[in-house]
Design an enzyme around this catalytic site. Sequence first.
Site, PDB file in Angstrom:
ATOM      1  CG  ASP A 179      37.707  50.701  52.900  1.00 11.97           C
ATOM      2  OD1 ASP A 179      37.596  49.595  52.354  1.00 11.97           O
ATOM      3  OD2 ASP A 179      38.154  50.848  54.046  1.00 11.97           O
ATOM      4  CG  HIS A 185      41.110  43.731  52.075  1.00 10.43           C
ATOM      5  ND1 HIS A 185      39.842  43.913  52.525  1.00 10.43           N
ATOM      6  CD2 HIS A 185      41.616  42.702  52.819  1.00 10.43           C
ATOM      7  CE1 HIS A 185      39.573  43.044  53.493  1.00 10.43           C
ATOM      8  NE2 HIS A 185      40.631  42.293  53.700  1.00 10.43           N
ATOM      9  CG  HIS A 228      31.861  44.780  49.237  1.00 12.86           C
ATOM     10  ND1 HIS A 228      31.580  43.470  49.516  1.00 12.86           N
ATOM     11  CD2 HIS A 228      32.612  45.242  50.256  1.00 12.86           C
ATOM     12  CE1 HIS A 228      32.123  43.159  50.687  1.00 12.86           C
ATOM     13  NE2 HIS A 228      32.758  44.212  51.155  1.00 12.86           N
TER      14      HIS A 228
HETATM   15  C1  SDX Z   1      36.964  46.120  51.769  1.00  9.76           C
HETATM   16  O1  SDX Z   1      35.493  41.489  51.208  1.00  9.76           O
HETATM   17  C2  SDX Z   1      35.219  42.291  52.180  1.00  9.76           C
HETATM   18  O2  SDX Z   1      34.317  42.071  52.947  1.00  9.76           O
HETATM   19  C3  SDX Z   1      36.168  43.501  52.300  1.00  9.76           C
HETATM   20  C4  SDX Z   1      35.726  44.557  53.306  1.00  9.76           C
HETATM   21  C5  SDX Z   1      35.880  44.061  54.743  1.00  9.76           C
HETATM   22  O3  SDX Z   1      35.185  44.584  55.615  1.00  9.76           O
HETATM   23  O4  SDX Z   1      36.790  43.212  54.972  1.00  9.76           O
HETATM   24  O5  SDX Z   1      34.383  44.927  53.076  1.00  9.76           O
HETATM   25  C6  SDX Z   1      36.627  45.807  53.188  1.00  9.76           C
HETATM   26  O6  SDX Z   1      37.961  45.656  51.276  1.00  9.76           O
HETATM   27  C7  SDX Z   1      35.995  46.961  50.965  1.00  9.76           C
HETATM   28  C8  SDX Z   1      36.445  47.117  49.477  1.00  9.76           C
HETATM   29  C9  SDX Z   1      37.481  48.236  49.430  1.00  9.76           C
HETATM   30  N1  SDX Z   1      38.112  48.296  48.085  1.00  9.76           N
HETATM   31  C10 SDX Z   1      37.884  49.336  47.258  1.00  9.76           C
HETATM   32  O7  SDX Z   1      37.114  50.264  47.485  1.00  9.76           O
HETATM   33  C11 SDX Z   1      38.717  49.305  45.985  1.00  9.76           C
HETATM   34  C12 SDX Z   1      37.829  49.617  44.776  1.00  9.76           C
HETATM   35  N2  SDX Z   1      36.901  48.486  44.564  1.00  9.76           N
HETATM   36  C13 SDX Z   1      37.284  47.491  43.584  1.00  9.76           C
HETATM   37  O8  SDX Z   1      38.653  47.241  43.525  1.00  9.76           O
HETATM   38  C14 SDX Z   1      36.352  46.270  43.604  1.00  9.76           C
HETATM   39  O9  SDX Z   1      35.078  46.734  43.641  1.00  9.76           O
HETATM   40  C15 SDX Z   1      36.545  45.213  44.670  1.00  9.76           C
HETATM   41  C16 SDX Z   1      37.931  44.690  44.729  1.00  9.76           C
HETATM   42  C17 SDX Z   1      36.160  45.745  45.999  1.00  9.76           C
HETATM   43  C18 SDX Z   1      35.595  44.046  44.316  1.00  9.76           C
HETATM   44  O10 SDX Z   1      36.034  43.554  43.112  1.00  9.76           O
HETATM   45  P1  SDX Z   1      35.349  42.250  42.453  1.00  9.76           P
HETATM   46  O11 SDX Z   1      34.229  41.754  43.289  1.00  9.76           O
HETATM   47  O12 SDX Z   1      36.434  41.303  42.104  1.00  9.76           O
HETATM   48  O13 SDX Z   1      34.658  42.831  41.204  1.00  9.76           O
HETATM   49  P2  SDX Z   1      35.344  42.995  39.791  1.00  9.76           P
HETATM   50  O14 SDX Z   1      36.725  43.555  39.967  1.00  9.76           O
HETATM   51  O15 SDX Z   1      35.171  41.715  39.055  1.00  9.76           O
HETATM   52  O16 SDX Z   1      34.439  44.155  39.144  1.00  9.76           O
HETATM   53  C19 SDX Z   1      33.226  43.851  38.465  1.00  9.76           C
HETATM   54  C20 SDX Z   1      33.092  44.983  37.450  1.00  9.76           C
HETATM   55  C21 SDX Z   1      34.314  45.118  36.549  1.00  9.76           C
HETATM   56  O17 SDX Z   1      33.841  45.748  35.352  1.00  9.76           O
HETATM   57  P3  SDX Z   1      33.647  44.769  34.031  1.00  9.76           P
HETATM   58  O18 SDX Z   1      35.014  44.205  33.722  1.00  9.76           O
HETATM   59  O19 SDX Z   1      32.637  43.703  34.459  1.00  9.76           O
HETATM   60  O20 SDX Z   1      33.118  45.699  32.975  1.00  9.76           O
HETATM   61  O21 SDX Z   1      33.001  46.261  38.126  1.00  9.76           O
HETATM   62  C22 SDX Z   1      34.131  47.056  37.808  1.00  9.76           C
HETATM   63  C23 SDX Z   1      35.193  46.121  37.238  1.00  9.76           C
HETATM   64  O22 SDX Z   1      36.028  46.834  36.347  1.00  9.76           O
HETATM   65  N3  SDX Z   1      34.562  47.675  39.057  1.00  9.76           N
HETATM   66  C24 SDX Z   1      34.931  48.940  39.187  1.00  9.76           C
HETATM   67  C25 SDX Z   1      35.171  49.115  40.557  1.00  9.76           C
HETATM   68  N4  SDX Z   1      34.964  47.964  41.200  1.00  9.76           N
HETATM   69  C26 SDX Z   1      34.592  47.065  40.264  1.00  9.76           C
HETATM   70  N5  SDX Z   1      35.071  49.936  38.276  1.00  9.76           N
HETATM   71  C27 SDX Z   1      35.458  51.130  38.770  1.00  9.76           C
HETATM   72  N6  SDX Z   1      35.717  51.380  40.083  1.00  9.76           N
HETATM   73  C28 SDX Z   1      35.579  50.393  40.999  1.00  9.76           C
HETATM   74  N7  SDX Z   1      35.838  50.645  42.280  1.00  9.76           N
END
Ligand code: SDX
Length: 428
Positions: free
Chosen positions: A363, A268, A307
């Site tokens: 971020d 997050h 996201h």
């Molecule tokens: C913020 O919610 C908000 O609004 C938050 C925010 C705010 O203003 O409050 O916008 C601020 O928190 C932004 C997000 C910051 N976090 C990161 O940058 C961390 C990296 N991102 C991931 O951890 C992820 O993308 C999330 C947590 C942000 C979202 O995760 P989801 O929606 O639960 O998606 P998921 O984990 O189910 O991923 C879907 C697929 C998966 O692959 P498959 O299993 O389907 O093959 O995408 C892949 C995941 O493995 N994936 C990634 C990835 N994010 C998702 N693979 C590599 N790198 C990534 N960053």
Amino acid sequence: MSNDTLTITDNRTGQTYEIPVTHDTINAMDLRQIKVNPDDFGMLSYDPGFKNTASTKSAITYIDGGKGILRYRGYPIEQLAGKSNFLEVAYLVMFGELPTEDQYQKWSYDILHHTFLHENIKQLMDAFRHDAHPMGMFIATVAALSTYYPEARNIFNEKDRMKQIVRLIAKVPTIAAFSYRHSRGLPYVYPDNDLSYAGNFLSMLDKMTQVKYTPKPELEKALDVLFTLHVDHEQNCGTATMRVIGSSNTDPYSAMAGAAAALYGPLHGGANEAVLRMLMEIGDVKNVPAFVKGVKSRERLLMGFGHRVYKNYDPRARIIKKIADEVFEITGRNALLDIALELERIALEDDFFVQRSLYPNVDFYSGIIYQAMGFPVAMFPVLFAIPRTVGWLAQWIELLNDKEQKIARPRQIFLGEDERDYVPMSVR
Ligand code: SDX
């Protein structure tokens, strides 16, 4: 019969049910009538991480994840970032309308004249180790403030409530700056109420022996826009936490400490810190292909990408990327930016990321700017928490005023042991 219904047939019993649809949503409680036996509990919906569950109605922030749209109270984030300022946007998000000149002057005066912390807070800060993470200090100090203002528990007294809201928005930069100065072994700098919200924060961070600190206007402006971009983001993890804790009618300081704790996580608001550590680990543009290979083989995440809502470019990331160029004019170009740009270039072309709609989020670039402005990496989540204080408090007020809301208490699917008798130690 109105068409705004779902007709559900339970094939276990042949029964059909008419479930009303409003706002393209069904009320989960309407599922409870679906039973096999009359004394069954009734049907639940199962949604880990609340991927498809609305927990509230809200009028504060609108996001269209497919189109990359973000609006605070109907105003596009691009216009607010370009034409407004953080305190005016804070007023808009809090009260629902842009302020008149008089309203703005009073709001700004109130916020800029409640910036001091009780002197005791310095002893609290001094109790932390020199290398304490500033986000841990921030969370602890926000919670501690609840002990200084016991009237904060009168959450249904509008006057008391507004006093705490002004105090929290005003004091979070002071808490953040004190935690930074503590980590650097520097004396605390008191607020300078003549400066702007962002300018005063820079003064409390950087002022040394000069009588009056004068912030660099370009950095002050860049920070003000960054604060504006981080004010609110509908029901994200930290805000949902603010609402869950707030639903028990606790005081806003205790609720906000919990929200900040949720924001701290690297998935997050802690992602901006994780992005910088990732870029520093990559170290050179030539190492980017190997790193991306590791991401695609699931050894790690590409921090700052992806996201839950945006399946397009995060509009905030686009604006921040533009600010980066302005900041680097002053601070000099940052080698980490080249690595970030190469990571973005590859990710936007590569099927692994395209198929999963993984785009840079807020971020990805903010950390690079903060680092260029001289902030230590550990301060990045604190820089997120300062402006998000406004969103947390606006959402908290909306919760308290929403007659449909109740204490948050989700259900579960129990898959544990059935009833069994205690077994004495001697026969185990
Ligand atoms: C913020 O919610 C908000 O609004 C938050 C925010 C705010 O203003 O409050 O916008 C601020 O928190 C932004 C997000 C910051 N976090 C990161 O940058 C961390 C990296 N991102 C991931 O951890 C992820 O993308 C999330 C947590 C942000 C979202 O995760 P989801 O929606 O639960 O998606 P998921 O984990 O189910 O991923 C879907 C697929 C998966 O692959 P498959 O299993 O389907 O093959 O995408 C892949 C995941 O493995 N994936 C990634 C990835 N994010 C998702 N693979 C590599 N790198 C990534 N960053």
